[in-house]
Scaffold this active site. Structure first.
Site, PDB file in Angstrom:
ATOM      1  N   SER A   1       6.586   3.019  13.101  1.00  0.00           N
ATOM      2  CA  SER A   1       5.182   3.175  13.461  1.00  0.00           C
ATOM      3  C   SER A   1       5.040   3.994  14.735  1.00  0.00           C
ATOM      4  O   SER A   1       5.839   3.836  15.669  1.00  0.00           O
ATOM      5  CB  SER A   1       4.589   1.781  13.685  1.00  0.00           C
ATOM      6  OG  SER A   1       3.340   1.866  14.310  1.00  0.00           O
TER       7      SER A   1
ATOM      8  N   TYR B   1       0.824  -1.221   0.000  1.00  0.00           N
ATOM      9  CA  TYR B   1       0.000   0.000   0.000  1.00  0.00           C
ATOM     10  C   TYR B   1       0.860   1.275   0.000  1.00  0.00           C
ATOM     11  O   TYR B   1       0.874   2.039  -0.978  1.00  0.00           O
ATOM     12  CB  TYR B   1      -0.939  -0.060   1.216  1.00  0.00           C
ATOM     13  CG  TYR B   1      -1.736   1.191   1.482  1.00  0.00           C
ATOM     14  CD1 TYR B   1      -2.355   1.898   0.455  1.00  0.00           C
ATOM     15  CD2 TYR B   1      -1.887   1.652   2.795  1.00  0.00           C
ATOM     16  CE1 TYR B   1      -3.109   3.035   0.734  1.00  0.00           C
ATOM     17  CE2 TYR B   1      -2.640   2.775   3.076  1.00  0.00           C
ATOM     18  CZ  TYR B   1      -3.238   3.476   2.042  1.00  0.00           C
ATOM     19  OH  TYR B   1      -3.975   4.596   2.325  1.00  0.00           O
TER      20      TYR B   1
ATOM     21  N   ASN C   1      -1.785   7.148  11.241  1.00  0.00           N
ATOM     22  CA  ASN C   1      -2.743   6.259  10.555  1.00  0.00           C
ATOM     23  C   ASN C   1      -2.786   6.550   9.056  1.00  0.00           C
ATOM     24  O   ASN C   1      -3.498   7.462   8.618  1.00  0.00           O
ATOM     25  CB  ASN C   1      -4.120   6.407  11.193  1.00  0.00           C
ATOM     26  CG  ASN C   1      -4.157   5.850  12.606  1.00  0.00           C
ATOM     27  OD1 ASN C   1      -3.390   6.265  13.470  1.00  0.00           O
ATOM     28  ND2 ASN C   1      -5.037   4.906  12.854  1.00  0.00           N
TER      29      ASN C   1
ATOM     30  N   LEU D   1       5.346 -10.551  -3.346  1.00  0.00           N
ATOM     31  CA  LEU D   1       3.964 -10.565  -3.852  1.00  0.00           C
ATOM     32  C   LEU D   1       3.048 -11.435  -2.987  1.00  0.00           C
ATOM     33  O   LEU D   1       1.941 -11.776  -3.404  1.00  0.00           O
ATOM     34  CB  LEU D   1       3.883 -10.975  -5.333  1.00  0.00           C
ATOM     35  CG  LEU D   1       4.574 -10.032  -6.319  1.00  0.00           C
ATOM     36  CD1 LEU D   1       4.314 -10.484  -7.763  1.00  0.00           C
ATOM     37  CD2 LEU D   1       4.114  -8.585  -6.161  1.00  0.00           C
TER      38      LEU D   1
ATOM     39  N   PHE E   1     -15.873   1.420  18.280  1.00  0.00           N
ATOM     40  CA  PHE E   1     -15.410   0.803  19.521  1.00  0.00           C
ATOM     41  C   PHE E   1     -15.406   1.799  20.688  1.00  0.00           C
ATOM     42  O   PHE E   1     -14.370   2.340  21.047  1.00  0.00           O
ATOM     43  CB  PHE E   1     -13.998   0.229  19.334  1.00  0.00           C
ATOM     44  CG  PHE E   1     -13.909  -0.869  18.309  1.00  0.00           C
ATOM     45  CD1 PHE E   1     -14.905  -1.833  18.191  1.00  0.00           C
ATOM     46  CD2 PHE E   1     -12.806  -0.958  17.456  1.00  0.00           C
ATOM     47  CE1 PHE E   1     -14.818  -2.847  17.248  1.00  0.00           C
ATOM     48  CE2 PHE E   1     -12.707  -1.977  16.517  1.00  0.00           C
ATOM     49  CZ  PHE E   1     -13.719  -2.918  16.405  1.00  0.00           C
TER      50      PHE E   1
ATOM     51  N   LYS F   1       8.940  -3.180  15.362  1.00  0.00           N
ATOM     52  CA  LYS F   1       9.360  -1.893  14.782  1.00  0.00           C
ATOM     53  C   LYS F   1      10.364  -1.189  15.708  1.00  0.00           C
ATOM     54  O   LYS F   1      11.371  -0.640  15.248  1.00  0.00           O
ATOM     55  CB  LYS F   1       8.136  -1.003  14.548  1.00  0.00           C
ATOM     56  CG  LYS F   1       7.176  -1.540  13.493  1.00  0.00           C
ATOM     57  CD  LYS F   1       7.798  -1.485  12.109  1.00  0.00           C
ATOM     58  CE  LYS F   1       6.960  -2.104  11.029  1.00  0.00           C
ATOM     59  NZ  LYS F   1       7.564  -2.073   9.709  1.00  0.00           N
TER      60      LYS F   1
ATOM     61  N   ARG G   1     -12.507  -1.429  22.375  1.00  0.00           N
ATOM     62  CA  ARG G   1     -11.565  -2.477  21.948  1.00  0.00           C
ATOM     63  C   ARG G   1     -10.388  -2.462  22.910  1.00  0.00           C
ATOM     64  O   ARG G   1      -9.809  -1.400  23.155  1.00  0.00           O
ATOM     65  CB  ARG G   1     -11.106  -2.178  20.517  1.00  0.00           C
ATOM     66  CG  ARG G   1     -10.156  -3.195  19.937  1.00  0.00           C
ATOM     67  CD  ARG G   1      -9.921  -2.948  18.458  1.00  0.00           C
ATOM     68  NE  ARG G   1      -9.123  -1.750  18.178  1.00  0.00           N
ATOM     69  CZ  ARG G   1      -8.721  -1.396  16.957  1.00  0.00           C
ATOM     70  NH1 ARG G   1      -9.044  -2.142  15.908  1.00  0.00           N
ATOM     71  NH2 ARG G   1      -8.023  -0.306  16.778  1.00  0.00           N
TER      72      ARG G   1
ATOM     73  N   TYR H   1       3.907  -6.684  17.042  1.00  0.00           N
ATOM     74  CA  TYR H   1       4.138  -5.863  15.850  1.00  0.00           C
ATOM     75  C   TYR H   1       4.900  -4.586  16.213  1.00  0.00           C
ATOM     76  O   TYR H   1       5.924  -4.255  15.604  1.00  0.00           O
ATOM     77  CB  TYR H   1       2.798  -5.512  15.190  1.00  0.00           C
ATOM     78  CG  TYR H   1       2.911  -4.359  14.229  1.00  0.00           C
ATOM     79  CD1 TYR H   1       3.487  -4.541  12.980  1.00  0.00           C
ATOM     80  CD2 TYR H   1       2.489  -3.078  14.589  1.00  0.00           C
ATOM     81  CE1 TYR H   1       3.635  -3.470  12.110  1.00  0.00           C
ATOM     82  CE2 TYR H   1       2.628  -2.016  13.726  1.00  0.00           C
ATOM     83  CZ  TYR H   1       3.200  -2.209  12.483  1.00  0.00           C
ATOM     84  OH  TYR H   1       3.362  -1.145  11.634  1.00  0.00           O
TER      85      TYR H   1
ATOM     86  N   ALA I   1       7.178  -5.876   5.413  1.00  0.00           N
ATOM     87  CA  ALA I   1       6.938  -6.321   6.790  1.00  0.00           C
ATOM     88  C   ALA I   1       5.487  -6.748   6.915  1.00  0.00           C
ATOM     89  O   ALA I   1       4.637  -6.326   6.131  1.00  0.00           O
ATOM     90  CB  ALA I   1       7.202  -5.180   7.781  1.00  0.00           C
TER      91      ALA I   1
HETATM   92  C1  WQD Z   1      -8.522   3.582  14.123  1.00  0.00           C
HETATM   93  C2  WQD Z   1      -9.601   4.031  15.084  1.00  0.00           C
HETATM   94  C3  WQD Z   1     -10.332   2.338  16.614  1.00  0.00           C
HETATM   95  C4  WQD Z   1     -12.015  -0.264  13.543  1.00  0.00           C
HETATM   96  C5  WQD Z   1      -3.139   1.365  13.374  1.00  0.00           C
HETATM   97  C6  WQD Z   1      -2.016   0.388  13.583  1.00  0.00           C
HETATM   98  C7  WQD Z   1      -0.882   1.060  14.273  1.00  0.00           C
HETATM   99  C8  WQD Z   1      -0.403   2.300  13.503  1.00  0.00           C
HETATM  100  C9  WQD Z   1      -1.565   3.191  13.289  1.00  0.00           C
HETATM  101  C10 WQD Z   1       1.155   1.573  11.730  1.00  0.00           C
HETATM  102  C11 WQD Z   1      -9.392   3.538  16.511  1.00  0.00           C
HETATM  103  C12 WQD Z   1     -11.445   2.735  15.678  1.00  0.00           C
HETATM  104  C13 WQD Z   1     -11.419   0.797  14.178  1.00  0.00           C
HETATM  105  C14 WQD Z   1     -13.408  -0.497  13.769  1.00  0.00           C
HETATM  106  C15 WQD Z   1     -13.463   1.398  15.255  1.00  0.00           C
HETATM  107  N1  WQD Z   1       0.115   2.125  12.208  1.00  0.00           N
HETATM  108  N2  WQD Z   1     -12.117   1.601  15.020  1.00  0.00           N
HETATM  109  N3  WQD Z   1     -14.070   0.341  14.620  1.00  0.00           N
HETATM  110  O1  WQD Z   1      -5.622   1.015  15.960  1.00  0.00           O
HETATM  111  O2  WQD Z   1      -5.267   3.448  15.418  1.00  0.00           O
HETATM  112  O3  WQD Z   1      -3.652   1.760  14.641  1.00  0.00           O
HETATM  113  O4  WQD Z   1      -2.632   2.474  12.674  1.00  0.00           O
HETATM  114  O5  WQD Z   1       1.986   0.972  12.182  1.00  0.00           O
HETATM  115  O6  WQD Z   1       0.140   0.186  14.457  1.00  0.00           O
HETATM  116  O7  WQD Z   1      -2.516  -0.684  14.322  1.00  0.00           O
HETATM  117  O8  WQD Z   1      -5.950   1.845  13.590  1.00  0.00           O
HETATM  118  O9  WQD Z   1      -7.660   1.713  11.852  1.00  0.00           O
HETATM  119  O10 WQD Z   1      -7.590  -0.095  13.641  1.00  0.00           O
HETATM  120  O11 WQD Z   1      -8.359   2.186  14.258  1.00  0.00           O
HETATM  121  O12 WQD Z   1     -14.120   2.120  16.017  1.00  0.00           O
HETATM  122  O13 WQD Z   1     -14.015  -1.451  13.243  1.00  0.00           O
HETATM  123  O14 WQD Z   1     -10.840   3.477  14.660  1.00  0.00           O
HETATM  124  O15 WQD Z   1     -10.827   2.153  17.917  1.00  0.00           O
HETATM  125  O16 WQD Z   1      -9.812   4.554  17.357  1.00  0.00           O
HETATM  126  P1  WQD Z   1      -5.173   2.021  15.002  1.00  0.00           P
HETATM  127  P2  WQD Z   1      -7.394   1.332  13.257  1.00  0.00           P
END
Ligand code: WQD
Length: 327
Positions: free
Chosen positions: A116, A11, A169, A33, A207, A144, A281, A140, A74
């Site tokens: 990250s 991505y 994000n 791939l 969540f 990193k 969550r 994970y 990764a």
């Molecule tokens: C975003 C928000 C959830 C799904 C990820 C990686 C982390 C880092 C950043 C790279 C949160 C909420 C989500 C759903 C929801 N990136 N949510 N319902 O957890 O912030 O972190 O990106 O390394 O390592 O894990 O991303 O997209 O899962 O969640 O309410 O079905 O959306 O609680 O607040 P996150 P996410």
């Protein structure tokens, strides 16, 4: 003067490869791939192979005159990393050691690493600076954090210099909708919102709405994938100009809640986004967004896209690629 991009068919990798080529850089992609897509490369040169294959990487560096590496390859599924940690230690950590050893054998000493914001776990304060404690809360995130340290030690022992880009994000897709995120592999909020809006999934589960935030839902820093790509190119230039090893937060500095994302999706799509509030969550930080002061100072980088622009680009990509790259 070729740039080797590992994981360049993924991505963020594919958006970076495209931008590098648009800016006239020579690029060769190394990707298994397994999760990447040939179509995402838009014709960039691809070598199908693994970062563990030291002979392949050294040969590639020598034969193609590689001077710098951008290392995306990764695994990135936080939940999976807690169930199958060995995948993450072997690929993300040991694989990077193999890659660096192979680079050094070809006298390549510059690397831009996909790190990250999760290396900081639940940050003690927001906005998050690079000096926040390193406190990963998943295998994970630890993978990193370990690689950042390992690259630092290769600086001491072998003169390697690294820019560790700590992504917040990552979201959105290219403006012309030619490349974007493969939503069959993503459980991140914005692809899930797009799927629910298009009727491809049940309503979005939000969540928790009882957090101490303005609307009760968690706050994150959503950053457009092309803004991220631009940060990589600036990081490469920093290294080629002799810049020192540094870790940099890559975010907008603006926190957006889950409901902000849902409302943005409603504005750009003109549709109602079906959602329901469910339990919190486990392990979700209440609020995290970047302090982008250091990246602005070191790389002259700043984000350019608003949340609406991010969600709009995601909407245009997903609504025209209902099966991802299978469409
Ligand atoms: C975003 C928000 C959830 C799904 C990820 C990686 C982390 C880092 C950043 C790279 C949160 C909420 C989500 C759903 C929801 N990136 N949510 N319902 O957890 O912030 O972190 O990106 O390394 O390592 O894990 O991303 O997209 O899962 O969640 O309410 O079905 O959306 O609680 O607040 P996150 P996410």
């Amino acid at each position: 003067m070729t740039i080797l991009v590992t994981g360049g068919a993924g991505y963020i990798g594919s958006h970076t490869v495209r931008m590098l080529r648009e800016r006239g850089r020579d690029v060769v992609v190394l990707d298994t791939l397994e999760l990447g897509h040939r179509d995402a490369l838009l014709g960039a040169e691809l070598v199908v192979g693994d970062i563990h294959d030291r002979a392949l990487v050294t040969d590639l560096c020598r034969s193609r005159g590689v001077t710098q590496v951008v290392h995306f390859a990764a695994y990135k599924n936080v939940g999976e990393s807690m169930i199958r940690p060995e995948k993450y230690w072997l690929n993300n950590v040991a694989g990077t050691v193999d890659l660096v050893e192979a680079m050094l054998a070809a006298e390549v000493r510059n690397i831009v690493f996909s790190s990250s914001c999760s290396v900081n776990g639940t940050p003690p304060a927001v906005p998050v600076t690079e000096d926040a404690p390193i406190a990963p809360e998943s295998v994970y995130a630890e993978s990193k954090a370990m690689v950042e340290k390992i690259l630092g030690w290769y600086g001491v022992t072998h003169g390697l210099t690294a820019v560790n880009l700590r992504y917040f994000n990552a979201a959105g897709a290219s403006e012309d909708s030619r490349i974007g995120e493969d939503w069959t592999q993503s459980l991140n909020l914005i692809p899930l919102v797009m799927k629910a809006t298009l009727g491809k999934r049940p309503p979005v589960q939000v969540f928790g709405d009882d957090y101490p935030t303005p609307d009760g839902t968690c706050v994150r820093d959503y950053i457009h994938v092309d803004d991220l790509a631009d940060a990589h190119i600036r990081a490469l230039d920093h290294l080629s100009e002799g810049g020192a090893t540094v870790s940099l937060n890559v975010g907008t500095g603006i926190g957006s809640s889950v409901l902000d994302v849902i409302h943005a999706a409603e504005r750009v799509s003109g549709r109602t986004v079906p959602y329901e509030i469910v339990a919190r969550r486990t392990g979700d930080p209440v609020s995290t967004y970047a302090d982008p002061t250091r990246i602005r100072a070191v790389l002259g980088w700043a984000s350019t896209k608003t949340l609406d622009q991010i969600v709009d680009s995601a909407w245009r990509w997903h609504s025209t690629h209902l099966d991802g790259y299978g469409s």
